[in-house]
Design a protein around this motif. Structure first.
Motif, PDB file in Angstrom:
ATOM      1  N   ARG A 363       7.311  -2.314 -10.553  1.00 21.57           N
ATOM      2  CA  ARG A 363       6.212  -1.932  -9.670  1.00 21.57           C
ATOM      3  C   ARG A 363       4.980  -2.768 -10.010  1.00 21.57           C
ATOM      4  O   ARG A 363       4.505  -2.742 -11.147  1.00 21.57           O
ATOM      5  CB  ARG A 363       5.890  -0.446  -9.830  1.00 21.57           C
ATOM      6  N   PRO A 364       4.455  -3.535  -9.072  1.00 19.32           N
ATOM      7  CA  PRO A 364       3.323  -4.417  -9.378  1.00 19.32           C
ATOM      8  C   PRO A 364       2.059  -3.635  -9.696  1.00 19.32           C
ATOM      9  O   PRO A 364       1.873  -2.499  -9.246  1.00 19.32           O
ATOM     10  CB  PRO A 364       3.164  -5.239  -8.087  1.00 19.32           C
ATOM     11  N   ILE A 365       1.181  -4.261 -10.487  1.00 19.23           N
ATOM     12  CA  ILE A 365      -0.054  -3.594 -10.872  1.00 19.23           C
ATOM     13  C   ILE A 365      -1.090  -3.610  -9.749  1.00 19.23           C
ATOM     14  O   ILE A 365      -2.081  -2.903  -9.825  1.00 19.23           O
ATOM     15  CB  ILE A 365      -0.651  -4.233 -12.135  1.00 19.23           C
ATOM     16  N   PHE A 366      -0.876  -4.422  -8.724  1.00 16.14           N
ATOM     17  CA  PHE A 366      -1.746  -4.361  -7.545  1.00 16.14           C
ATOM     18  C   PHE A 366      -0.886  -4.555  -6.310  1.00 16.14           C
ATOM     19  O   PHE A 366       0.212  -5.100  -6.369  1.00 16.14           O
ATOM     20  CB  PHE A 366      -2.876  -5.399  -7.611  1.00 16.14           C
ATOM     21  N   ASP A 367      -1.386  -4.074  -5.205  1.00 18.06           N
ATOM     22  CA  ASP A 367      -0.647  -4.078  -3.950  1.00 18.06           C
ATOM     23  C   ASP A 367      -0.378  -5.520  -3.499  1.00 18.06           C
ATOM     24  O   ASP A 367      -1.306  -6.326  -3.414  1.00 18.06           O
ATOM     25  CB  ASP A 367      -1.459  -3.345  -2.879  1.00 18.06           C
ATOM     26  N   PRO A 368       0.892  -5.871  -3.227  1.00 19.16           N
ATOM     27  CA  PRO A 368       1.181  -7.235  -2.758  1.00 19.16           C
ATOM     28  C   PRO A 368       0.528  -7.591  -1.434  1.00 19.16           C
ATOM     29  O   PRO A 368       0.455  -8.770  -1.093  1.00 19.16           O
ATOM     30  CB  PRO A 368       2.714  -7.242  -2.635  1.00 19.16           C
ATOM     31  N   ASP A 369       0.060  -6.604  -0.689  1.00 16.75           N
ATOM     32  CA  ASP A 369      -0.646  -6.889   0.562  1.00 16.75           C
ATOM     33  C   ASP A 369      -2.090  -7.241   0.223  1.00 16.75           C
ATOM     34  O   ASP A 369      -2.965  -6.372   0.129  1.00 16.75           O
ATOM     35  CB  ASP A 369      -0.587  -5.676   1.493  1.00 16.75           C
ATOM     36  N   LEU A 370      -2.346  -8.537   0.023  1.00 16.72           N
ATOM     37  CA  LEU A 370      -3.668  -8.963  -0.432  1.00 16.72           C
ATOM     38  C   LEU A 370      -4.742  -8.779   0.622  1.00 16.72           C
ATOM     39  O   LEU A 370      -5.931  -8.825   0.295  1.00 16.72           O
ATOM     40  CB  LEU A 370      -3.609 -10.442  -0.858  1.00 16.72           C
ATOM     41  N   SER A 371      -4.364  -8.555   1.868  1.00 19.39           N
ATOM     42  CA  SER A 371      -5.369  -8.346   2.905  1.00 19.39           C
ATOM     43  C   SER A 371      -6.224  -7.120   2.605  1.00 19.39           C
ATOM     44  O   SER A 371      -7.393  -7.058   2.982  1.00 19.39           O
ATOM     45  CB  SER A 371      -4.702  -8.197   4.270  1.00 19.39           C
ATOM     46  N   LYS A 372      -5.661  -6.162   1.892  1.00 19.30           N
ATOM     47  CA  LYS A 372      -6.433  -4.959   1.547  1.00 19.30           C
ATOM     48  C   LYS A 372      -7.577  -5.300   0.609  1.00 19.30           C
ATOM     49  O   LYS A 372      -8.654  -4.720   0.682  1.00 19.30           O
ATOM     50  CB  LYS A 372      -5.519  -3.922   0.902  1.00 19.30           C
TER      51      LYS A 372
END
Length: 520
Positions: A363-372
């Motif tokens: 589980r990544p430490i930040f959301d892979p959707d960088l648009s957020k």
């Protein structure tokens, strides 16, 4: 009798000649056979050497490829200098005009002396009319050749002038292209120095992707920039495990007349792939921190994904194999020429797939959707008009309930909440996971500024007092290097910063929150 003896002698001589010729033929045949046998042996030896050389070339190619992959991190250190805008600028250098020889050099002009007949002599002087006729014919040939020469010269000069014009036009177009490119770089530099997020993202993406890697290794990265935290978030594309050569060496098997590959042991392939993944992640961090001006980024976080297809469904997917965050200060202490890349990721408390070769995701430490993250500043500005909850504006009880709901959704049970003296949450919970479970101390700090290292050390004391197997410290802000270093040495403390908390709330509770208002 004499004649009879002579015939016998001639017959004997003929027999001897035939026998000698037969022996010569036999010797020649044996010599030919020996020569053919020698040539056949030579051909076999040449073929054998050719096949052995081919096997050696294949083996050398595999060894060179393995050497390239083993040096992915160290090869970056051999490249001089740092990344800067100077690398993006181009220099216009005029190219000299060099026409082809047939246009550059004029042909020799016809000379009348080569056509003029010799002056008359002897009786020819008497027949002046005949000589004049010869002169007129020569003059006609000369003038014809001269006219053709002049046409060719006009054509050559015209072609030369046209080629020179095209060269000048091409050079002017190239000069303008360089000026336009440099003007765009200058504009980008101004926007980067003023820390415009989109410009910073373009700049880092351009330079990180420009860092040369061995063939067939993906260079794609996606970038988001958080201005206030001076933090860069990157999505790094990874190669699949088949990038590691399956063959260790090649040999020619004479009995089967074929070149066979000696397979690389599966364990070695897995170890080399895990090491390559670690090298690529560390190299990406190193490349980011080499970009100038250095004050743009204090911290970099990377999610490293591999593009593949689900074997069960055939659908495309991108599992995350490594997720890690590092500060510039932490990274500067590394001796990259001496460290083990896999162990280095552990030093940074990275989330690393236990079986990356099987594409087992973390589980990544930040959301892979960088648009957020790119929209976060705009969202904060309109937070007063937004219906989403703002964590820093919650009442203590509301924040306590929210954190409890989050960790219950993550598998925590048997909550015991204790009084907190700093507007946060102190709780003892039980993780029922049969492997990683046990008593867990959870503390949450609703802070605007950085959490002090004393808070992490205090958590370790509570863990000892409660005999807890794990400790989790959550904050709406962030932790400094000293806190991360202490947690790494302790080994049983997990630190969750604001961006990660925001991601967890969205993942487990489907709740999109804001960390704080624009003025926070």
């Amino acid at each position: 009798m004499v004649q009879e003896r002579e015939r016998q002698r001639q017959l004997n001589q003929a027999i001897k000649e035939r026998e000698r010729a037969s022996r010569e033929a036999e010797r020649a045949a044996r010599a030919e056979q020996r020569a053919q046998a020698q040539e056949a042996r030579a051909q076999r030896e040449r073929y054998l050497k050719q096949q052995q050389d081919q096997a050696a070339v294949l083996t050398r190619t595999v060894e060179e490829r393995i050497g390239e992959l083993d040096q992915v991190l160290l090869s970056a250190l051999r490249r001089p200098g740092v990344f800067s805008f100077a690398q993006l600028r181009q220099t216009y250098r005029p190219r000299p005009f060099t026409p082809p020889r047939n246009l550059a050099t004029p042909a020799a002009q016809p000379d009348w002396s080569a056509y003029a007949p010799p002056p008359p002599s002897g009786m020819s002087r008497v027949f002046k009319g005949s000589y004049q006729k010869v002169v007129d014919q020569a003059r006609a040939r000369f003038e014809h050749e001269l006219a053709q020469y002049q046409v060719r010269e006009r054509d050559r000069n015209s072609a030369l002038v046209a080629m020179q014009a095209r060269h000048r036009q091409a050079e002017e177009s190239r000069r303008q292209g360089v000026e336009q490119h440099n003007a765009q770089v200058n504009d980008l530099e101004q926007r980067v120095l003023s820390k415009q997020p989109e410009a910073v993202e373009d700049y880092f993406e351009l330079l990180v992707e420009g860092s040369p890697l061995p063939a067939e290794l993906p260079i794609d990265v996606e970038v988001a920039y958080q201005v206030d935290a001076r933090k860069l978030l990157l999505i790094r594309e990874l190669p699949n495990v088949d990038v590691i050569p399956e063959a260790r060496e090649y040999t020619y098997v004479k009995t089967r007349d074929e070149i066979t590959a000696k397979p690389r042991p599966p364990k070695e392939i897995k170890e080399r792939y895990a090491r390559l993944v670690a090298q690529l992640v560390l190299r990406t961090i190193r490349d980011v921190f080499e970009v100038r001006p250095a004050e743009l980024v204090d911290e970099v976080a990377i999610n490293a994904h591999v593009s593949t297809r689900n074997k069960a469904t055939g659908q495309p997917e991108r599992p995350c194999l490594v997720s890690v965050s590092a500060t510039r200060q932490q990274f500067e202490h590394l001796v990259l020429t001496e460290l083990d890349p896999v162990e280095c990721l552990r030093y940074f408390n990275a989330l690393v797939s236990p079986h990356p070769w099987d594409l087992e995701a973390v589980r990544p430490i930040f959301d892979p959707d960088l648009s957020k993250y790119r929209l976060v500043e705009a969202q904060d500005v309109v937070a007063g008009l937004d219906s989403r909850p703002v964590l820093l504006e919650m009442r203590p009880f509301e924040f306590e309930v929210l954190v409890k709901q989050l960790f219950e959704a993550m598998g925590m049970k048997s909550w015991v909440t204790q009084a907190s003296r700093d507007d946060g949450l102190d709780a003892i919970a039980v993780n029922e996971d049969p492997i990683m479970g046990g008593v867990c101390v959870i503390q949450a700090k609703r802070y605007k500024s950085m959490v002090e290292p004393d808070a992490v050390r205090a958590l370790a004391g509570v863990m000892d007092d409660k005999r807890a197997s794990r400790g989790v410290l959550v904050t709406t802000s962030r932790f400094g290097k000293a806190s991360h270093d202490f947690a790494a040495r302790h080994g049983r403390i997990q630190l969750i910063e604001g961006a990660h908390l925001k991601h967890l709330l969205l993942e487990y509770l489907g709740l999109d929150v804001l960390l704080g208002p624009a003025s926070a």
